[in-house]
Design a protein around this motif. Structure first.
Motif, PDB file in Angstrom:
ATOM      1  N   THR A 126       0.646  -1.197  -0.359  1.00 28.52           N
ATOM      2  CA  THR A 126      -0.056   0.309   0.224  1.00 28.52           C
ATOM      3  C   THR A 126       1.099   0.780  -0.351  1.00 28.52           C
ATOM      4  OG1 THR A 126      -1.262  -0.809   1.193  1.00 28.52           O
ATOM      5  CG2 THR A 126      -1.955   1.174   1.188  1.00 28.52           C
ATOM      6  N   LEU A 127       1.900   1.356  -0.030  1.00 27.17           N
ATOM      7  CA  LEU A 127       2.791   1.971   0.261  1.00 27.17           C
ATOM      8  C   LEU A 127       3.697   2.734  -0.130  1.00 27.17           C
ATOM      9  CD1 LEU A 127       3.670   2.730   4.977  1.00 27.17           C
ATOM     10  CD2 LEU A 127       1.752   3.308   2.916  1.00 27.17           C
ATOM     11  N   ASP A 128       3.768   1.583  -1.401  1.00 25.30           N
ATOM     12  CA  ASP A 128       4.387   1.344  -3.066  1.00 25.30           C
ATOM     13  C   ASP A 128       5.690   1.618  -2.091  1.00 25.30           C
ATOM     14  OD1 ASP A 128       3.116   1.717  -4.565  1.00 25.30           O
ATOM     15  OD2 ASP A 128       3.609   3.960  -4.742  1.00 25.30           O
ATOM     16  N   ALA A 129       6.191   0.377  -1.237  1.00 24.05           N
ATOM     17  CA  ALA A 129       7.242   0.343  -0.258  1.00 24.05           C
ATOM     18  C   ALA A 129       8.622  -0.793  -1.545  1.00 24.05           C
ATOM     19  CB  ALA A 129       7.551  -0.591   0.536  1.00 24.05           C
ATOM     20  N   VAL A 130       9.359  -0.193  -1.867  1.00 27.18           N
ATOM     21  CA  VAL A 130      10.338  -1.410  -3.123  1.00 27.18           C
ATOM     22  C   VAL A 130      12.212  -2.091  -2.003  1.00 27.18           C
ATOM     23  CG1 VAL A 130      12.274  -1.066  -4.776  1.00 27.18           C
ATOM     24  CG2 VAL A 130      10.517   0.265  -4.973  1.00 27.18           C
ATOM     25  N   ALA A 131      11.921  -2.969  -2.446  1.00 23.86           N
ATOM     26  CA  ALA A 131      12.516  -4.015  -1.624  1.00 23.86           C
ATOM     27  C   ALA A 131      13.658  -4.194  -2.127  1.00 23.86           C
ATOM     28  CB  ALA A 131      11.642  -5.386  -1.677  1.00 23.86           C
ATOM     29  N   GLU A 132      14.822  -3.924  -1.517  1.00 25.12           N
ATOM     30  CA  GLU A 132      16.739  -4.222  -1.514  1.00 25.12           C
ATOM     31  C   GLU A 132      16.640  -5.877  -1.324  1.00 25.12           C
ATOM     32  OE1 GLU A 132      21.542  -3.021  -0.071  1.00 25.12           O
ATOM     33  OE2 GLU A 132      19.434  -1.611  -0.629  1.00 25.12           O
ATOM     34  N   VAL A 133      17.317  -6.394  -2.621  1.00 23.82           N
ATOM     35  CA  VAL A 133      17.355  -7.936  -2.214  1.00 23.82           C
ATOM     36  C   VAL A 133      19.411  -7.781  -3.060  1.00 23.82           C
ATOM     37  CG1 VAL A 133      17.040 -10.209  -3.835  1.00 23.82           C
ATOM     38  CG2 VAL A 133      15.021  -8.831  -3.236  1.00 23.82           C
ATOM     39  N   TRP A 134      19.517  -8.516  -2.353  1.00 20.56           N
ATOM     40  CA  TRP A 134      20.987  -8.721  -2.031  1.00 20.56           C
ATOM     41  C   TRP A 134      21.309 -10.363  -3.052  1.00 20.56           C
ATOM     42  CZ3 TRP A 134      23.604  -8.036   3.028  1.00 20.56           C
ATOM     43  CH2 TRP A 134      23.938  -6.645   3.549  1.00 20.56           C
ATOM     44  N   THR A 135      21.848 -10.140  -3.722  1.00 22.73           N
ATOM     45  CA  THR A 135      22.098 -11.758  -4.763  1.00 22.73           C
ATOM     46  C   THR A 135      23.314 -12.223  -4.107  1.00 22.73           C
ATOM     47  OG1 THR A 135      22.905  -9.869  -6.625  1.00 22.73           O
ATOM     48  CG2 THR A 135      20.900 -10.525  -6.647  1.00 22.73           C
ATOM     49  N   PRO A 136      23.450 -14.217  -4.735  1.00 24.51           N
ATOM     50  CA  PRO A 136      24.382 -14.450  -4.010  1.00 24.51           C
ATOM     51  C   PRO A 136      26.094 -13.771  -4.550  1.00 24.51           C
ATOM     52  CG  PRO A 136      23.047 -15.774  -4.864  1.00 24.51           C
ATOM     53  CD  PRO A 136      22.336 -14.332  -5.256  1.00 24.51           C
ATOM     54  N   ASP A 137      26.183 -13.372  -5.742  1.00 21.38           N
ATOM     55  CA  ASP A 137      27.323 -12.885  -6.316  1.00 21.38           C
ATOM     56  C   ASP A 137      27.822 -11.296  -5.662  1.00 21.38           C
ATOM     57  OD1 ASP A 137      25.516 -10.904  -7.231  1.00 21.38           O
ATOM     58  OD2 ASP A 137      25.602 -11.780  -9.799  1.00 21.38           O
ATOM     59  N   GLY A 138      27.145 -10.897  -4.824  1.00 23.16           N
ATOM     60  CA  GLY A 138      27.626  -9.855  -4.523  1.00 23.16           C
ATOM     61  C   GLY A 138      26.593  -8.392  -5.003  1.00 23.16           C
ATOM     62  N   GLU A 140      23.482  -6.824  -5.976  1.00 22.00           N
ATOM     63  CA  GLU A 140      21.637  -5.674  -5.636  1.00 22.00           C
ATOM     64  C   GLU A 140      20.518  -5.723  -6.728  1.00 22.00           C
ATOM     65  OE1 GLU A 140      21.708  -1.308  -4.015  1.00 22.00           O
ATOM     66  OE2 GLU A 140      22.973  -3.074  -2.971  1.00 22.00           O
ATOM     67  N   ARG A 141      20.037  -5.540  -6.162  1.00 20.95           N
ATOM     68  CA  ARG A 141      18.496  -5.942  -7.324  1.00 20.95           C
ATOM     69  C   ARG A 141      17.042  -5.095  -6.878  1.00 20.95           C
ATOM     70  NH1 ARG A 141      14.410  -9.485  -8.266  1.00 20.95           N
ATOM     71  NH2 ARG A 141      14.871 -11.541  -7.181  1.00 20.95           N
ATOM     72  N   ARG A 142      16.462  -4.495  -7.254  1.00 19.10           N
ATOM     73  CA  ARG A 142      14.911  -3.898  -6.384  1.00 19.10           C
ATOM     74  C   ARG A 142      13.906  -3.868  -7.534  1.00 19.10           C
ATOM     75  NH1 ARG A 142      16.805   0.349  -3.332  1.00 19.10           N
ATOM     76  NH2 ARG A 142      14.474   1.167  -3.319  1.00 19.10           N
ATOM     77  N   VAL A 143      13.730  -4.365  -6.345  1.00 18.71           N
ATOM     78  CA  VAL A 143      11.626  -5.191  -6.904  1.00 18.71           C
ATOM     79  C   VAL A 143      10.687  -4.096  -6.294  1.00 18.71           C
ATOM     80  CG1 VAL A 143      12.080  -7.169  -5.334  1.00 18.71           C
ATOM     81  CG2 VAL A 143      10.601  -6.654  -6.856  1.00 18.71           C
ATOM     82  N   ASP A 156       9.645 -13.648  -5.470  1.00 14.63           N
ATOM     83  CA  ASP A 156      10.344 -14.281  -6.521  1.00 14.63           C
ATOM     84  C   ASP A 156      11.677 -13.617  -6.135  1.00 14.63           C
ATOM     85  OD1 ASP A 156      11.385 -12.598  -9.414  1.00 14.63           O
ATOM     86  OD2 ASP A 156      12.344 -11.066  -8.394  1.00 14.63           O
ATOM     87  N   LEU A 157      12.301 -14.755  -5.047  1.00 17.13           N
ATOM     88  CA  LEU A 157      13.618 -14.291  -4.497  1.00 17.13           C
ATOM     89  C   LEU A 157      13.955 -16.158  -4.775  1.00 17.13           C
ATOM     90  CD1 LEU A 157      13.438 -13.690  -1.116  1.00 17.13           C
ATOM     91  CD2 LEU A 157      13.980 -12.327  -2.136  1.00 17.13           C
ATOM     92  N   ALA A 158      15.417 -15.660  -5.472  1.00 17.55           N
ATOM     93  CA  ALA A 158      15.956 -16.920  -6.226  1.00 17.55           C
ATOM     94  C   ALA A 158      16.726 -17.942  -4.946  1.00 17.55           C
ATOM     95  CB  ALA A 158      17.083 -16.302  -7.559  1.00 17.55           C
ATOM     96  N   PRO A 159      17.445 -18.790  -5.317  1.00 20.84           N
ATOM     97  CA  PRO A 159      18.053 -19.058  -4.308  1.00 20.84           C
ATOM     98  C   PRO A 159      19.935 -18.721  -3.972  1.00 20.84           C
ATOM     99  CG  PRO A 159      17.506 -20.962  -5.803  1.00 20.84           C
ATOM    100  CD  PRO A 159      16.827 -19.637  -6.491  1.00 20.84           C
ATOM    101  N   GLY A 160      20.110 -18.388  -2.540  1.00 16.79           N
ATOM    102  CA  GLY A 160      20.431 -17.368  -2.253  1.00 16.79           C
ATOM    103  C   GLY A 160      20.727 -16.353  -1.861  1.00 16.79           C
ATOM    104  N   GLU A 161      19.030 -15.539  -2.353  1.00 14.81           N
ATOM    105  CA  GLU A 161      19.303 -14.286  -2.328  1.00 14.81           C
ATOM    106  C   GLU A 161      18.946 -13.762  -1.026  1.00 14.81           C
ATOM    107  OE1 GLU A 161      18.154 -11.987  -7.045  1.00 14.81           O
ATOM    108  OE2 GLU A 161      16.684 -13.462  -5.557  1.00 14.81           O
TER     109      GLU A 161
END
Length: 272
Positions: A126-138, A140-143, A156-161
């Motif tokens: 509801t608050l339009d939050a965006v997640a910062e996701v750390w990826t296994p290769d060091g 990050e991505r935002r979703v 949507d998280l991949a293994p190791g994220e």
């Protein structure tokens, strides 16, 4: 519940230590992990050892660490113009959890478990939050959180994220919000949770609990009840479990949506 299959618990102090071997799972509050059997789980990696600050303010809004507990989020003193902030308390109470659970359960955990009734997911969407996701290769991505939860217990998280934090924009914090919730019993799991956010820039309606994943309806201005109802009537993915039938969930969601549109029109005098 005891996790009798767990053999190791690791406490990383730096991101370089944050990796997951076969059978390992991230641990934050652990309220879901310890609530039921976890087949194949042999190790835990404690994210709280990384020492992330619960919340950080900036001119752009509010950053909430994935390891921030529900109790810590409730203790945040909002800025004077954060009109959306009452929604935090409403969504936290929608979890029907005791203060003991609030002191352990984390914001990131509620999202990552991806239960349709996850009220913190509803709050962040509801608050339009965006997640910062750390990826296994060091990296990050935002979703957007609205896209992070893809279905019951799936993300949507991949293994190791790992979810690092959620960024809530100031524009959402200063907007007005509305909240409606229903369950089949006074202290039952959420059957439908409908929230809304509105301002001069538009109207956002979010349905959770009643749908397998968050349903987000956006309008450039405040719509009519008929416009929103037509979109909900056309939606064909309604959740079915012992806490409510699809037809009932659709019906109460449509009623709540009409109430929230009326509430938005009442606070703006009908202006978009």
């Amino acid at each position: 519940m005891d996790l009798v299959s767990v053999r190791t618990v690791r406490t990383p102090s730096h991101r370089d230590d944050l990796s997951f071997g076969p059978g390992e799972h991230p641990l934050a509050g652990g309220t879901w992990l310890y609530s039921e059997e976890q087949p194949g789980l042999t190790g835990l990696v404690d994210l709280t050892a990384l020492g992330w600050r619960d919340t950080e303010r900036s001119a752009g809004g509010l950053r909430i660490a994935a390891t921030c507990t529900i109790a810590s989020l409730l203790r945040v003193a909002p800025e004077d113009d954060w009109r959306a902030w009452p929604l935090v308390d409403r969504c936290a109470n929608a979890l029907l959890a005791s203060f003991k659970v609030w002191n352990q359960a984390t914001v990131g955990g509620n999202v990552a478990v991806a239960l349709p009734a996850g009220a913190i997911t509803a709050l962040l969407v509801t608050l339009d939050a965006v997640a910062e996701v750390w990826t296994p290769d060091g990296g990050e991505r935002r979703v957007p959180v609205a896209d992070l939860v893809t279905g019951p217990r799936t993300t949507d998280l991949a293994p190791g994220e790992v979810i690092r934090a959620f960024d809530v924009p100031r524009a959402a914090l200063v907007a007005r919000t509305g909240f409606r919730r229903v369950s089949l019993s006074p202290h039952g799991r959420t059957g439908a949770l409908v929230t809304a956010r509105w301002s001069a820039s538009g109207f956002v309606l979010v349905v959770t609990g009643a749908t397998p994943r968050p349903l987000v309806l956006r309008h450039a201005g405040i719509p009519t009840a008929a416009e929103v109802d037509a979109r909900l009537e056309a939606h064909d993915a309604w959740y079915d479990d012992p806490h409510g039938s699809p037809d009932w969930r659709r019906a109460v969601s449509r009623r709540f949506a009409a109430e929230l549109v009326a509430e938005a029109l009442g606070t703006t005098g009908g202006a978009a």
